[in-house]
Design an enzyme around this catalytic site. Structure first.
Site, PDB file in Angstrom:
ATOM      1  N   GLU A  19       0.820  -1.225   0.000  1.00 42.05           N
ATOM      2  CA  GLU A  19       0.000   0.000   0.000  1.00 42.05           C
ATOM      3  C   GLU A  19       0.845   1.263   0.000  1.00 42.05           C
ATOM      4  O   GLU A  19       0.401   2.306  -0.450  1.00 42.05           O
ATOM      5  CB  GLU A  19      -0.944   0.024   1.216  1.00 42.05           C
ATOM      6  CG  GLU A  19      -2.222  -0.748   0.983  1.00 42.05           C
ATOM      7  CD  GLU A  19      -3.335  -0.402   1.967  1.00 42.05           C
ATOM      8  OE1 GLU A  19      -3.060   0.188   3.032  1.00 42.05           O
ATOM      9  OE2 GLU A  19      -4.486  -0.745   1.678  1.00 42.05           O
ATOM     10  N   HIS A  21      10.210 -26.513   0.782  1.00 44.62           N
ATOM     11  CA  HIS A  21       9.654 -27.712   0.151  1.00 44.62           C
ATOM     12  C   HIS A  21       8.588 -27.367  -0.879  1.00 44.62           C
ATOM     13  O   HIS A  21       7.866 -28.242  -1.335  1.00 44.62           O
ATOM     14  CB  HIS A  21       9.069 -28.639   1.229  1.00 44.62           C
ATOM     15  CG  HIS A  21      10.116 -29.077   2.210  1.00 44.62           C
ATOM     16  ND1 HIS A  21      10.783 -30.281   2.109  1.00 44.62           N
ATOM     17  CD2 HIS A  21      10.655 -28.444   3.276  1.00 44.62           C
ATOM     18  CE1 HIS A  21      11.670 -30.375   3.094  1.00 44.62           C
ATOM     19  NE2 HIS A  21      11.611 -29.266   3.813  1.00 44.62           N
ATOM     20  N   LYS A  46     -14.009   0.208  -3.537  1.00 46.11           N
ATOM     21  CA  LYS A  46     -14.985   0.582  -2.504  1.00 46.11           C
ATOM     22  C   LYS A  46     -16.145   1.344  -3.133  1.00 46.11           C
ATOM     23  O   LYS A  46     -17.314   1.110  -2.819  1.00 46.11           O
ATOM     24  CB  LYS A  46     -14.324   1.450  -1.431  1.00 46.11           C
ATOM     25  CG  LYS A  46     -13.294   0.709  -0.597  1.00 46.11           C
ATOM     26  CD  LYS A  46     -12.765   1.632   0.501  1.00 46.11           C
ATOM     27  CE  LYS A  46     -11.563   1.033   1.189  1.00 46.11           C
ATOM     28  NZ  LYS A  46     -10.883   1.979   2.054  1.00 46.11           N
TER      29      LYS A  46
HETATM   30  O1  PA5 Z   1      -3.006   1.829   5.752  1.00 50.42           O
HETATM   31  C1  PA5 Z   1      -4.186   2.141   5.751  1.00 50.42           C
HETATM   32  O2  PA5 Z   1      -4.583   3.282   6.051  1.00 50.42           O
HETATM   33  C2  PA5 Z   1      -5.272   1.129   5.434  1.00 50.42           C
HETATM   34  O3  PA5 Z   1      -4.750  -0.065   5.010  1.00 50.42           O
HETATM   35  C3  PA5 Z   1      -6.155   0.888   6.642  1.00 50.42           C
HETATM   36  O4  PA5 Z   1      -5.383   0.421   7.712  1.00 50.42           O
HETATM   37  C4  PA5 Z   1      -7.289  -0.100   6.374  1.00 50.42           C
HETATM   38  O5  PA5 Z   1      -7.938   0.197   5.177  1.00 50.42           O
HETATM   39  C5  PA5 Z   1      -8.293  -0.044   7.511  1.00 50.42           C
HETATM   40  O6  PA5 Z   1      -8.822   1.234   7.624  1.00 50.42           O
HETATM   41  P1  PA5 Z   1      -9.564   1.745   8.909  1.00 50.42           P
HETATM   42  O7  PA5 Z   1      -8.652   1.646  10.056  1.00 50.42           O
HETATM   43  O8  PA5 Z   1      -9.944   3.141   8.587  1.00 50.42           O
HETATM   44  O9  PA5 Z   1     -10.773   0.864   9.084  1.00 50.42           O
END
Ligand code: PA5
Length: 467
Positions: free
Chosen positions: A321, A342, A458
């Site tokens: 990410e 393995h 989303k």
């Molecule tokens: O790094 C990030 O911001 C995302 O991966 C969030 O951790 C993930 O989408 C979860 O989001 P939230 O904590 O708002 O539910």
């Protein structure tokens, strides 16, 4: 700076890239200064937005505020609330997805007994059983967990039959977590009674400074002080050392101070140490060179302990990410050794030359080494030759053997050496990988914060649901 015995090191010398590393040093030093300066910016220039560098100094800040303000500090509240939850419940479900759950899960798997939930209560020493959910729309998995709670928890007056929830979502509107939380609120109302005051003790929210989850909690009657906060300037996947990771960790019975001390020590090494003693800069530079200059787009984190598999999942998210943007960024890949020698081992040794392997090596086990032992009358397995050897001896021989084999065919590997699995070491390791990801992003000219790419699905999903 004197390194303590528990300090992590990065060994990359067999990679034979010293000239390239030397050439990169001036840029690396400049980027470190840039990152150091960024954390002090009062006004963030548009080209640096989003900026979420708050994680860098947070561990030390939490420790300092605990010393100054005690129970009224964030860490003080984490400790108080976790203590109450441990006293109240024998099962705790942590709800969250991505950065809101992967850090806690990595800590649980690395530092708690692998069979924690099956241990007898006395052996668990007051630590509840821990479950993770809220990271999917997977009906059957959720039903499995609900069935477990419904069949094992019958009398809410008995601590042994009470369950609690920690719900974590920084934005407060992630659908996987929100839908699961709604289901657990319904379950809690049925189990404890819809007007029971106990529900607020059994459900602990961790969220951002505003958002739907905070609003819902306020509507449920939570005081502001009972809602733990993930600071605005800390991104989700960088939030393991906020209450998102610290509250579950404290409920697991882990030493959260030691975690933070480890993380703070890594920040200091990152800011103060020269390249030769700076695992953050070393890791960032080596892996940057591998993916950007040496055609190794696949980055394997090979965990030489099954207990570090979830740490690999956490790193997968951190790298993917943070740097998987604008058609660039290494693809993370976790393997568990020696298990995957393995399976994937064939490909690592003989397949496409598109990988760099970072071994995550444990120098010493946390528990007593298990010997092979001598069986005088039945040696059909021919193991008597190794009767004095232990499992760690085999692990070490396998690591050395595979490193030689990879080296012989010019497959690049480096080792992150962990002295032992402890809170202090996990604190260092996670902070090291977060800092290195930021440095690598800045070297690439990519903003390591934010994740614009995950918004598309989303939006489509919402439109489809609305019909
Ligand atoms: O790094 C990030 O911001 C995302 O991966 C969030 O951790 C993930 O989408 C979860 O989001 P939230 O904590 O708002 O539910």
């Amino acid at each position: 700076m004197q390194l303590p015995d528990e300090a992590i090191t990065y060994q990359y010398q067999s990679l034979l890239v010293p000239a390239r590393l030397r050439a990169l040093l001036p840029q690396l030093t400049a980027v470190r200064s840039q990152v150091a300066t960024e954390r002090e910016l009062k006004e963030v220039p548009a080209e640096l937005k989003p900026m979420q560098s708050g994680f860098i100094d947070l561990p030390q800040n939490y420790l300092d505020r605990l010393r100054r303000k005690g129970d009224a500090s964030e860490l003080g509240r984490v400790m108080t609330l976790s203590g109450k939850m441990k006293a109240n419940a024998d099962r705790v479900v942590v709800l969250g997805v991505g950065g809101s759950i992967l850090g806690a899960r990595a800590l649980f798997e690395a530092l708690c007994n692998r069979h924690h939930n099956e241990l007898l209560p006395d052996t668990r020493m007051g630590v509840p059983r821990i479950y993770f959910s809220g990271d999917n729309f997977d009906n059957d998995s959720l039903q499995d967990l609900l069935e477990l709670l419904q069949t094992t928890c019958v009398d809410p007056e008995l601590r042994e039959e009470r369950w609690g929830v920690v719900v974590v979502s920084k934005s407060g509107n992630t659908q996987e977590t929100a839908v699961t939380y709604r289901v657990f609120r319904r379950e809690a109302a049925e189990f404890y009674g819809s007007h029971s005051e106990r529900i607020k003790e059994m459900i602990l929210p961790v969220t951002g400074q505003d958002g739907r989850l905070r609003e819902l909690c306020k509507a449920d009657g939570y005081a502001e002080g009972d809602i733990l906060t993930i600071p605005d300037d800390v991104g989700g996947r960088y939030s393991v050392f906020t209450p998102a990771g610290l509250l579950p960790a404290a409920i697991m019975g882990l030493d959260v101070r030691a975690l933070l001390l480890g993380a703070a020590a890594m920040t200091r090494r990152f800011l103060d140490e020269p390249f030769e003693r700076n695992p953050v800069l070393q890791y960032a530079a080596v892996n940057y060179l591998m993916s950007e200059e040496l055609n190794k787009p696949i980055r394997v984190l090979a965990s030489w302990s099954s207990k570090l598999k979830a740490l690999g999942d956490w790193y997968d998210q951190l790298l993917a990410e943070s740097l998987g943007k604008q058609g660039r960024g290494a693809t993370p890949f976790t393997s568990v050794e020696t298990r995957d020698l393995h399976s994937r081992g064939q490909q690592f040794q003989d397949g496409a030359r598109d990988k760099v392997i970072n071994n995550l090596v444990l120098k010493a086990p946390r528990t007593a080494p298990i010997p092979v032992g001598m069986v005088a009358d039945k040696n059909q397995d021919e193991l008597n030759t190794y009767s004095r050897k232990t499992l760690p001896d085999f692990m070490d021989a396998a690591l050395r053997g595979v490193t030689q084999a990879y080296y012989a065919t010019a497959r690049p590997t480096a080792d992150i050496i962990l002295p032992v699995l402890s809170e202090h070491v996990m604190g260092q390791l996670m902070q090291m990988l977060m800092l290195a990801t930021v440095i690598e992003g800045r070297l690439m000219g990519i903003n390591p914060y934010g994740q614009p790419g995950v918004e598309a699905y989303k939006k489509n999903m919402q439109a489809i649901l609305k019909g």
